[in-house]
Design a protein around this motif. Sequence first.
Motif, mmCIF file in Angstrom:
data_model
loop_
_atom_site.group_PDB
_atom_site.id
_atom_site.type_symbol
_atom_site.label_atom_id
_atom_site.label_comp_id
_atom_site.label_asym_id
_atom_site.label_seq_id
_atom_site.Cartn_x
_atom_site.Cartn_y
_atom_site.Cartn_z
ATOM 1 N N MET A 1 1.359 -6.578 -17.959
ATOM 2 C CA MET A 1 0.494 -6.981 -16.869
ATOM 3 C C MET A 1 1.314 -7.316 -15.615
ATOM 4 N N MET A 2 2.402 -8.032 -15.778
ATOM 5 C CA MET A 2 3.222 -8.399 -14.637
ATOM 6 C C MET A 2 3.886 -7.172 -14.013
ATOM 7 N N MET A 3 4.233 -6.189 -14.810
ATOM 8 C CA MET A 3 4.866 -4.968 -14.294
ATOM 9 C C MET A 3 3.924 -4.211 -13.376
ATOM 10 N N ASP A 4 2.619 -4.285 -13.635
ATOM 11 C CA ASP A 4 1.661 -3.610 -12.761
ATOM 12 C C ASP A 4 1.693 -4.198 -11.356
ATOM 13 N N TYR A 5 1.770 -5.514 -11.264
ATOM 14 C CA TYR A 5 1.822 -6.163 -9.960
ATOM 15 C C TYR A 5 3.121 -5.847 -9.233
ATOM 16 N N ILE A 6 4.216 -5.806 -9.957
ATOM 17 C CA ILE A 6 5.503 -5.483 -9.353
ATOM 18 C C ILE A 6 5.487 -4.048 -8.828
ATOM 19 N N THR A 7 4.916 -3.147 -9.596
ATOM 20 C CA THR A 7 4.831 -1.749 -9.173
ATOM 21 C C THR A 7 3.930 -1.612 -7.945
ATOM 22 N N LEU A 8 2.821 -2.325 -7.956
ATOM 23 C CA LEU A 8 1.905 -2.283 -6.812
ATOM 24 C C LEU A 8 2.577 -2.843 -5.561
ATOM 25 N N ALA A 9 3.300 -3.939 -5.705
ATOM 26 C CA ALA A 9 3.995 -4.535 -4.563
ATOM 27 C C ALA A 9 5.068 -3.584 -4.034
ATOM 28 N N GLY A 10 5.792 -2.927 -4.935
ATOM 29 C CA GLY A 10 6.801 -1.957 -4.511
ATOM 30 C C GLY A 10 6.187 -0.794 -3.759
ATOM 31 N N PHE A 11 5.042 -0.323 -4.248
ATOM 32 C CA PHE A 11 4.350 0.782 -3.593
ATOM 33 C C PHE A 11 3.893 0.377 -2.192
ATOM 34 N N ILE A 12 3.341 -0.829 -2.078
ATOM 35 C CA ILE A 12 2.877 -1.306 -0.767
ATOM 36 C C ILE A 12 4.050 -1.436 0.202
ATOM 37 N N LEU A 13 5.179 -1.964 -0.276
ATOM 38 C CA LEU A 13 6.362 -2.079 0.584
ATOM 39 C C LEU A 13 6.891 -0.712 0.995
ATOM 40 N N ALA A 14 6.847 0.250 0.097
ATOM 41 C CA ALA A 14 7.314 1.599 0.421
ATOM 42 C C ALA A 14 6.420 2.243 1.484
ATOM 43 N N VAL A 15 5.120 2.070 1.348
ATOM 44 C CA VAL A 15 4.193 2.627 2.339
ATOM 45 C C VAL A 15 4.399 1.962 3.692
ATOM 46 N N PHE A 16 4.589 0.641 3.687
ATOM 47 C CA PHE A 16 4.831 -0.083 4.934
ATOM 48 C C PHE A 16 6.134 0.389 5.582
ATOM 49 N N GLY A 17 7.178 0.550 4.782
ATOM 50 C CA GLY A 17 8.464 1.021 5.298
ATOM 51 C C GLY A 17 8.368 2.418 5.880
ATOM 52 N N ALA A 18 7.620 3.284 5.212
ATOM 53 C CA ALA A 18 7.435 4.646 5.723
ATOM 54 C C ALA A 18 6.667 4.612 7.043
ATOM 55 N N GLY A 19 5.682 3.738 7.154
ATOM 56 C CA GLY A 19 4.913 3.618 8.390
ATOM 57 C C GLY A 19 5.790 3.157 9.548
ATOM 58 N N VAL A 20 6.669 2.208 9.279
ATOM 59 C CA VAL A 20 7.583 1.723 10.319
ATOM 60 C C VAL A 20 8.530 2.840 10.747
#
Length: 50
Positions: free
Chosen positions: A1-20
């Motif tokens: 369960m915790m790994m899902d949140y970590i993966t989701l947070a990583g994905f969100i950070l990657a999308v934000f970084g790509a946008g920047v």
Amino acid sequence: MMMDYITLAGFILAVFGAGVAVGKLVEKIERLDRKKEEEEHKNTSKNDRR
């Protein structure tokens, strides 16, 4: 369960970084285009003064 949140947070950070990164690239292209337009305007203004 915790790994899902970590993966989701990583994905969100990657999308934000790509946008920047894309935003900075677009800003550089616009700055170059503006610089070119100002140079063309300066050249045409010089010709009008004769």
